[in-house]
Design a protein around this motif. Structure first.
Motif, PDB file in Angstrom:
ATOM      1  N   UNK A  94       0.814  -1.227   0.000  1.00 16.72           N
ATOM      2  CA  UNK A  94       0.000   0.000   0.000  1.00 16.72           C
ATOM      3  C   UNK A  94       0.846   1.275   0.000  1.00 16.72           C
ATOM      4  N   UNK A  95       2.109   1.149  -0.314  1.00 14.45           N
ATOM      5  CA  UNK A  95       3.034   2.285  -0.257  1.00 14.45           C
ATOM      6  C   UNK A  95       2.630   3.403  -1.213  1.00 14.45           C
ATOM      7  N   UNK A  96       3.133   4.605  -0.904  1.00 15.59           N
ATOM      8  CA  UNK A  96       2.968   5.749  -1.802  1.00 15.59           C
ATOM      9  C   UNK A  96       4.330   6.378  -2.067  1.00 15.59           C
ATOM     10  N   UNK A  97       4.452   6.919  -3.275  1.00 16.50           N
ATOM     11  CA  UNK A  97       5.609   7.724  -3.651  1.00 16.50           C
ATOM     12  C   UNK A  97       5.064   9.041  -4.177  1.00 16.50           C
ATOM     13  N   UNK A  98       5.628  10.151  -3.679  1.00 11.61           N
ATOM     14  CA  UNK A  98       5.268  11.466  -4.185  1.00 11.61           C
ATOM     15  C   UNK A  98       6.520  12.085  -4.781  1.00 11.61           C
ATOM     16  N   UNK A  99       6.444  12.441  -6.067  1.00  8.44           N
ATOM     17  CA  UNK A  99       7.574  12.997  -6.808  1.00  8.44           C
ATOM     18  C   UNK A  99       7.032  13.986  -7.831  1.00  8.44           C
ATOM     19  N   UNK A 100       7.641  15.152  -7.897  1.00 12.16           N
ATOM     20  CA  UNK A 100       7.244  16.201  -8.842  1.00 12.16           C
ATOM     21  C   UNK A 100       5.748  16.507  -8.758  1.00 12.16           C
ATOM     22  N   UNK A 111       3.926   2.472  -8.555  1.00 11.93           N
ATOM     23  CA  UNK A 111       5.322   2.821  -8.252  1.00 11.93           C
ATOM     24  C   UNK A 111       6.251   2.249  -9.321  1.00 11.93           C
ATOM     25  N   UNK A 112       5.991   1.033  -9.780  1.00 14.58           N
ATOM     26  CA  UNK A 112       6.806   0.437 -10.841  1.00 14.58           C
ATOM     27  C   UNK A 112       6.709   1.253 -12.124  1.00 14.58           C
ATOM     28  N   UNK A 113       5.525   1.727 -12.455  1.00 16.53           N
ATOM     29  CA  UNK A 113       5.347   2.573 -13.645  1.00 16.53           C
ATOM     30  C   UNK A 113       6.124   3.863 -13.493  1.00 16.53           C
ATOM     31  N   UNK A 114       6.037   4.492 -12.314  1.00 17.64           N
ATOM     32  CA  UNK A 114       6.789   5.729 -12.047  1.00 17.64           C
ATOM     33  C   UNK A 114       8.283   5.477 -12.196  1.00 17.64           C
ATOM     34  N   UNK A 115       8.781   4.385 -11.627  1.00 13.07           N
ATOM     35  CA  UNK A 115      10.211   4.083 -11.702  1.00 13.07           C
ATOM     36  C   UNK A 115      10.670   3.880 -13.142  1.00 13.07           C
TER      37      UNK A 115
END
Length: 115
Positions: free
Chosen positions: A35-41, A51-55
């Motif tokens: 359930x993690x979140x990443x916030x970037x830009x 997250x995999x798509x973002x990476x």
């Protein structure tokens, strides 16, 4: 390759940098909680698939080097300040990678990347 003292970082954070900047062939998405979140830009990505798509988008868009500047710790978070230099607009930026781990400390629950 990033040169950070892994002894000073929680294992999940050290593994994140090893896998994203050090050429470790293991998938860094495995380090995130389901359930993690990443916030970037200014965009937030939730769950491992997002997250995999973002990476995949951020990893190949530009060529750059990463140099750690400092680390900061408190009870809830670990922040690593990195200097990125490369062929992106502006050519150089210091970014804070603020990690919040799961209560067991074995996975990344949240990652905020900001200047």
């Amino acid at each position: 390759m990033i040169d950070i003292s892994t002894a000073a970082l929680p294992a999940a954070v050290a593994d994140y940098f090893a896998r994203t900047t050090g050429g470790d062939p293991q998938d860094p998405v495995e380090l995130f909680a389901a359930t993690a979140t990443v916030t970037d830009e200014g965009h937030t990505y939730q769950g491992r698939e997002a997250i995999a798509t973002w990476m995949s988008k951020t990893g190949g868009e530009f060529t750059f080097t990463v140099t750690p500047v400092k680390t900061e710790h408190d009870a809830m978070t670990t922040t690593v300040v990195n200097r990125l230099e490369g062929n992106f607009p502006g050519g150089i930026v210091d970014l804070r990678y603020r990690f919040t781990l799961t209560p067991s400390q074995d996975a990344i629950q949240d990652l905020l990347i900001a200047p």
